[in-house]
Design a protein around this motif. Structure first.
Motif, PDB file in Angstrom:
ATOM      1  N   THR A  64      11.353   5.194  -3.626  1.00  0.00           N
ATOM      2  CA  THR A  64      10.125   5.967  -3.847  1.00  0.00           C
ATOM      3  C   THR A  64      10.369   7.453  -3.651  1.00  0.00           C
ATOM      4  N   LYS A 112       0.818  -1.215   0.000  1.00  0.00           N
ATOM      5  CA  LYS A 112       0.000   0.000   0.000  1.00  0.00           C
ATOM      6  C   LYS A 112       0.850   1.264   0.000  1.00  0.00           C
ATOM      7  N   GLY A 113       2.171   1.087  -0.019  1.00  0.00           N
ATOM      8  CA  GLY A 113       3.055   2.250  -0.070  1.00  0.00           C
ATOM      9  C   GLY A 113       3.593   2.686   1.271  1.00  0.00           C
TER      10      GLY A 113
END
Length: 483
Positions: A247, A215-216
């Motif tokens: 990221t 989900k990050g």
């Protein structure tokens, strides 16, 4: 069956049940064998005592079989001697006139033969009055009286039906083994559940963390052991940190690319819009300025393409023999005019006897151009930029040394990151894409080399490129490493 916990418990239970079953079989077999040996020993001893007492009383074996069966009572007719299974030599008891009644046991019928081999008492193997061969006679057990052998006890044949005593004993043994097996099964279920929860809990934790990571979210799982699960947890934590860093870098790079593209596009679109409306004349100077901005966009796109090829391990290299002195002279000549205009002395030093490199001259010239451009940018008037080359074992070292302002120590680890700025508040100058050092590193690594930097504030910076001198397979090994 999808539950790993259930599989673990079931496997543990199956192993325990199989082990308990094997132990039960072996224990029962050993118990029955030991019981049979005990009964045989008792039966042989009782038969030997009665036979010895008979011979001591009558001095011969005449009518021994009849009298022996009569002594067994009314059941003798059904062939059930009062003896139990046993083994070993008989122990005559001539000093005890009272006969020992052997315990009731299995139907083992011992025979008896005199020393001539004549069967004086038959059993299920030998018939009465049968003459035995010496080999058959040797199978018997000697019966002694006062140290002399008086006869041979003949072993019985097939095992008869079990008595109540033996059947009851074996039933109790089977019951005990069954209870032990059930206990082992319950213990296996208990231990399997405990061990499954203990060993699979980290996997459940990693599963939850993986879902959160998908989900990050950046997740760090506590390491609770030093076994394979602990190693897996540490690897997961490293992966999570690397993904979080990647990221962040991707987001920063996207923002930087958008910023670097937006500036020239804004200039171009603004001038074009004004010229389209007729409010501004398209003079050569203005068109030249617009052309410069377009070149900046072209360089940015080309730099990004070079980095994408390097990331995929597909950066093409035109490898050929290359003298280090020629490479440095080419770089020196390319920046001599710029250095002179800024009042900076640029020079190169490389012996002509140095071994040749097997490299792409254009790509390495691009690397040196990026390094020299940075050196010119941060070296003040009156400073020096020195290009050097030297051999060291199986490698060639290329150096770009300047006497500029230097680089802060905390910025050195990030110097080759894409769009990294040493001066956070400084806007990039015209013609800078912010990808020069990242591209230089990618090209050097494509040659199976390394690039490092050392710097001291106020004294200058040195970039060192280490390349193999036997680099014929440089591009192949680089592409293989990327894959």
């Amino acid at each position: 069956m999808r539950s790993l916990t259930l599989k673990f418990i079931l496997a543990f239970v199956v192993v325990c049940v199989v082990e308990a079953a094997l132990v039960a079989v072996f224990v029962r077999e050993a118990t029955q064998r030991a019981f049979d040996d005990f009964v045989r020993e008792e039966a042989l001893q009782g038969f030997a005592e009665e036979a010895t007492a008979y011979y001591e009383a009558y001095g011969s074996w005449e009518d021994f079989a009849i009298r022996f069966r009569e002594s067994r009572g009314p059941r003798a007719g059904r062939g059930r001697p009062a003896a139990t299974v046993g083994s070993g030599p008989p122990r005559p008891r001539a000093d005890n006139p009272q006969r020992r009644r052997p315990p009731q046991g299995q139907a083992l019928r011992f025979g008896l033969a005199d020393l001539s081999g004549q069967v004086v008492m038959r059993n299920d193997r030998y018939e009465s009055d049968q003459r035995l061969t010496p080999a058959e006679l040797d199978e018997g057990v000697p019966l002694e009286l006062d140290g002399e052998i008086i006869a041979m006890v003949l072993p019985p044949g097939q095992h008869g039906p079990s008595s109540r005593l033996e059947l009851a004993f074996l039933r109790r043994t089977d019951r005990a083994l069954l209870l032990a097996g059930l206990g082992a099964l319950l213990l296996a279920l208990l231990l399997g559940s405990v061990l499954a929860r203990t060993y699979l809990r980290p996997l459940h934790t990693l599963t939850d963390a993986t879902q959160a990571l998908a989900k990050g979210e950046e997740v760090k799982v506590p390491v609770q052991s030093r076994d394979e699960l602990g190693v897996l947890t540490e690897a997961f934590n490293k992966m999570s940190a690397s993904l979080a860093k990647a990221t962040a870098l991707r987001q920063q790079m996207t923002a930087d690319i958008a910023h670097d593209l937006r500036t020239p596009l804004t200039v171009l679109s603004g001038y074009l819009e004004i010229m389209r409306d007729g409010d501004l004349e398209p003079t050569p100077d203005r068109i030249g300025m617009m052309y410069t901005e377009a070149l900046q966009l072209q360089r940015m796109v080309q730099d990004l393409r070079t980095l994408s090829l390097a990331d995929a391990g597909e950066l093409s290299l035109m490898l050929q023999p290359l003298a280090p002195a020629d490479l440095l002279k080419r770089a020196d000549d390319a920046f001599a005019v710029q250095a002179e205009a800024k009042g900076i002395e640029i020079s190169h030093n490389a012996a002509a006897s140095l071994p040749q490199l097997h490299a792409d001259p254009d790509r390495l010239a691009q690397v040196l151009a990026n390094l020299i451009s940075n050196a010119l940018r941060y070296t003040p008037e009156g400073g020096q930029i020195t290009l050097g080359a030297r051999a060291e074992k199986q490698t060639m070292l290329l150096e770009v040394r300047d006497t500029g302002s230097g680089i802060p120590a905390d910025a050195l680890p990030h110097l080759f990151d894409r769009f990294y700025r040493v001066e956070k508040s400084r806007e990039r100058k015209q013609g800078e894409s912010g990808l020069g050092l990242a591209i230089a590193k990618s090209i050097v690594e494509a040659h199976s080399g390394q690039i490092n930097v050392t710097s001291e504030a106020g004294k200058g910076t040195t970039f060192t490129i280490r390349l193999p001198t036997n680099g014929a397979a440089a591009q192949a090994s680089y592409a293989a490493a990327k894959r």
